[in-house]
Structure formats: C-alpha cells, structure tokens
Scaffold this active site. Structure first.
Site, PDB file in Angstrom:
ATOM      1  N   TYR A  41       0.622  -1.260   0.017  1.00 31.81           N
ATOM      2  CA  TYR A  41       0.058  -0.003  -0.183  1.00 31.81           C
ATOM      3  C   TYR A  41       1.121   1.291  -0.099  1.00 31.81           C
ATOM      4  CZ  TYR A  41      -4.162  -2.614   1.412  1.00 31.81           C
ATOM      5  OH  TYR A  41      -5.314  -3.254   1.657  1.00 31.81           O
ATOM      6  N   CYS A  72      -3.025  -0.706   9.631  1.00 33.56           N
ATOM      7  CA  CYS A  72      -2.213  -0.184   8.650  1.00 33.56           C
ATOM      8  C   CYS A  72      -2.126   1.146   8.775  1.00 33.56           C
ATOM      9  CB  CYS A  72      -2.842  -0.484   7.233  1.00 33.56           C
ATOM     10  SG  CYS A  72      -1.601  -0.068   5.990  1.00 33.56           S
ATOM     11  N   ASN A  73      -0.992   1.758   8.979  1.00 31.13           N
ATOM     12  CA  ASN A  73      -0.508   3.211   9.324  1.00 31.13           C
ATOM     13  C   ASN A  73      -0.980   3.884   7.744  1.00 31.13           C
ATOM     14  OD1 ASN A  73       1.164   3.664  12.073  1.00 31.13           O
ATOM     15  ND2 ASN A  73       1.423   1.498  11.213  1.00 31.13           N
ATOM     16  N   CYS A 182       4.725   1.277  10.806  1.00 39.33           N
ATOM     17  CA  CYS A 182       3.921   0.550  10.021  1.00 39.33           C
ATOM     18  C   CYS A 182       3.995  -0.826  10.424  1.00 39.33           C
ATOM     19  CB  CYS A 182       4.935   0.452   8.578  1.00 39.33           C
ATOM     20  SG  CYS A 182       4.553  -1.108   7.589  1.00 39.33           S
ATOM     21  N   HIS A 184       3.938  -3.955   9.742  1.00 42.25           N
ATOM     22  CA  HIS A 184       4.957  -5.080   9.459  1.00 42.25           C
ATOM     23  C   HIS A 184       5.989  -4.802  10.319  1.00 42.25           C
ATOM     24  CE1 HIS A 184       2.501  -5.416   5.846  1.00 42.25           C
ATOM     25  NE2 HIS A 184       3.278  -6.485   5.554  1.00 42.25           N
TER      26      HIS A 184
HETATM   27  N1  DGL Z   1       1.656  -2.384   7.213  1.00 35.90           N
HETATM   28  C1  DGL Z   1       1.248  -1.068   6.422  1.00 35.90           C
HETATM   29  C2  DGL Z   1       1.485   0.039   7.239  1.00 35.90           C
HETATM   30  O1  DGL Z   1       1.121  -0.034   8.340  1.00 35.90           O
HETATM   31  C3  DGL Z   1       1.477  -1.288   4.912  1.00 35.90           C
HETATM   32  C4  DGL Z   1       2.784  -1.552   4.451  1.00 35.90           C
HETATM   33  C5  DGL Z   1       2.555  -1.510   2.864  1.00 35.90           C
HETATM   34  O2  DGL Z   1       1.683  -2.157   2.238  1.00 35.90           O
HETATM   35  O3  DGL Z   1       3.236  -0.812   2.212  1.00 35.90           O
HETATM   36  O4  DGL Z   1       1.551   1.035   6.867  1.00 35.90           O
END
Ligand code: DGL
Length: 249
Positions: A41, A72-73, A182, A184
């Site tokens: 994203y 997701c941030n 993020c 992840h």
């Molecule tokens: N896990 C996501 C976040 O918290 C997005 C990671 C991605 O898809 O770029 O921003």
C-alpha cells in the site's frame, strides 16, 4: 460465527496487533484479510488506497463484522476519515505513536520508520504539529522492510545490514525513541533491538489499539474463546504457521 472484529492490512503486518487484541478481548471472533492482491500500500496513491480500502471494508461487512480495525498506518493516516463517512460502522486505526514518544524522549529526538504513504498524509503532519512542536522528529522510509517481513527469511546478515543502514542516520541525529510506523515492522523489532543501542526505546502501540477497540465494541456476552479466520486476496499462502484462505477480490 458471531459478529466479528474485521481486520485488514496489505499483508501480514496487521497480525502484529492481534496478540494484544486477543489478550484484552479473548471472547471476540476475528476475520483477518491480508490484501496481498494489492500489496504494497505504501507506494500507492491516496485515491487508489481509498478505493481498495472501501472494497476490503465491504468484504469484511459481508463477513458479518461489527467493527473494523484498519491495521495499517498507511491507510489510517490517509483515509480513515473517509472510510468512517462511507460506512456506518466503528473504525479503529493505527498511526505512529508521536504523542507518547514526545512525552517520554529524553534527548528530544524521535525517529520514525514508516512508508511513503504515511509520511505524505495530512493526519501524520497534523499529529506532529499538535504533539511534537517541542521535539525533533526524524523520518526514514523503511525501504524494503515490508517485503522482508512478508518473505520471512529469518535474521540474515543482509537483513541486519539493511536495518543498520536505515537506522544509522536517525541515531546520528540523536534519536532515543524509535516509532515503528508500519504494522509490518514490529516483526523486525527483535533484529532492531540487536543493532540499536540499549538506550533506544521502541514504543509498542498495540495495547492502546486493543483498548480503543474495547471502548468502541458493542457488548459481547459470549464466554467461549474467540475464533480467528485468515484470508488473503492473493494466492493461498502460509506465513509463520498461519494458513490464509484465498479470497478472490
Ligand atoms: N502495514 C502497512 C502499514 O502499516 C502497509 C505496508 C505496505 O503495504 O506498504 O503502513
């Protein structure tokens, strides 16, 4: 299955929030959608992220969800207000924990690792203007980190080197608090702790997210243990022992 908490992210990142939710709300069912079909994203336009987030939310509504956690941030900071306008459901999001970091930093320097999407969002900049006017916030795009987590190849020399390269400029500027902006990235916290000085604090905001969900949830009188179902919009996948069922979207 009773009405569930719906959770989504571009991939496995949002799973970093699940243990805190299960600990606080053990009787809640969860439907998790990993949107691998649209991953990542962080590089996409705000319009594209919004359109996709609406589709995934609609899917979670189909799965009988009563509250949506935007795990997701990147999505939260860009479009959570628009999602709230589009659906009559409670939404909880996640964003870099600037406020607690500003309150606890001793050096007055807070590092933020996040995606391009989060750094370009209005909400992120508003939060800084509101809570971090007296401290210095140093930013770093976590280039390659979401892929590192998705691929889950363990703690290789190469991965440690990438983390070192990304965090060294933040340390040079005096950071004593690191925000993993993020969902992840918390999966990389054990490796980050290895390469960062012990004095650097990493703030975990998952308990605060779980608390906010509890506040907004309708009463649940169930006493049975909550179940969790995992879906992916990509190909059927397994990650750290979790099997995701393919959901064509
Ligand atoms: N896990 C996501 C976040 O918290 C997005 C990671 C991605 O898809 O770029 O921003």
């Amino acid at each position: 299955m009773k009405q569930a908490i719906g959770i989504f992210d571009s991939g496995v990142g949002g799973l970093s929030l699940v243990p805190a939710i299960q600990e606080r709300l053990p009787h809640e069912d969860i439907v998790y959608i990993a949107d691998h079909g649209f991953f990542p994203y962080g590089e996409k336009s705000t319009e594209a992220v919004f359109a996709r987030a609406k589709e995934i939310t609609a899917e979670l509504v189909q799965h009988n969800c009563k509250l949506i956690l935007v795990a997701c941030n990147t999505v939260t900071t860009q479009v959570i207000d628009e999602l709230r306008k589009a659906y009559p459901l409670p939404f909880v999001g996640i964003e870099p924990a600037i406020k607690p970091a500003a309150a606890t930093t001793k050096t007055g320097v807070v590092g933020v690792l996040a995606t391009k999407g989060t750094f370009k969002s209005a909400l992120y900049h508003q939060t800084i203007a509101q809570h971090a006017s007296k401290i210095k916030v140093v930013e770093q795009v976590g280039e390659g980190l979401v892929e590192m987590v998705e691929n889950d190849q363990g703690e290789t020399e190469e991965n440690l080197e990438v983390l070192h390269t990304l965090t060294a400029p933040l340390l040079d500027q005096g950071m004593d608090t690191l925000l993993l902006g993020c969902t992840h990235y918390p999966f990389l916290a054990p490796s980050l702790k290895k390469i960062l000085p012990e004095t650097v604090k990493i703030i975990d905001n998952s308990p605060a997210v779980a608390k906010q969900i509890e506040r907004l949830l309708p009463l649940n009188t169930s006493t049975s243990k909550g179940k969790i179902r995992y879906y992916t919009t990509g190909e059927k996948k397994s990650w750290r022992g979790i099997s995701f069922t393919a959901l064509p979207l």
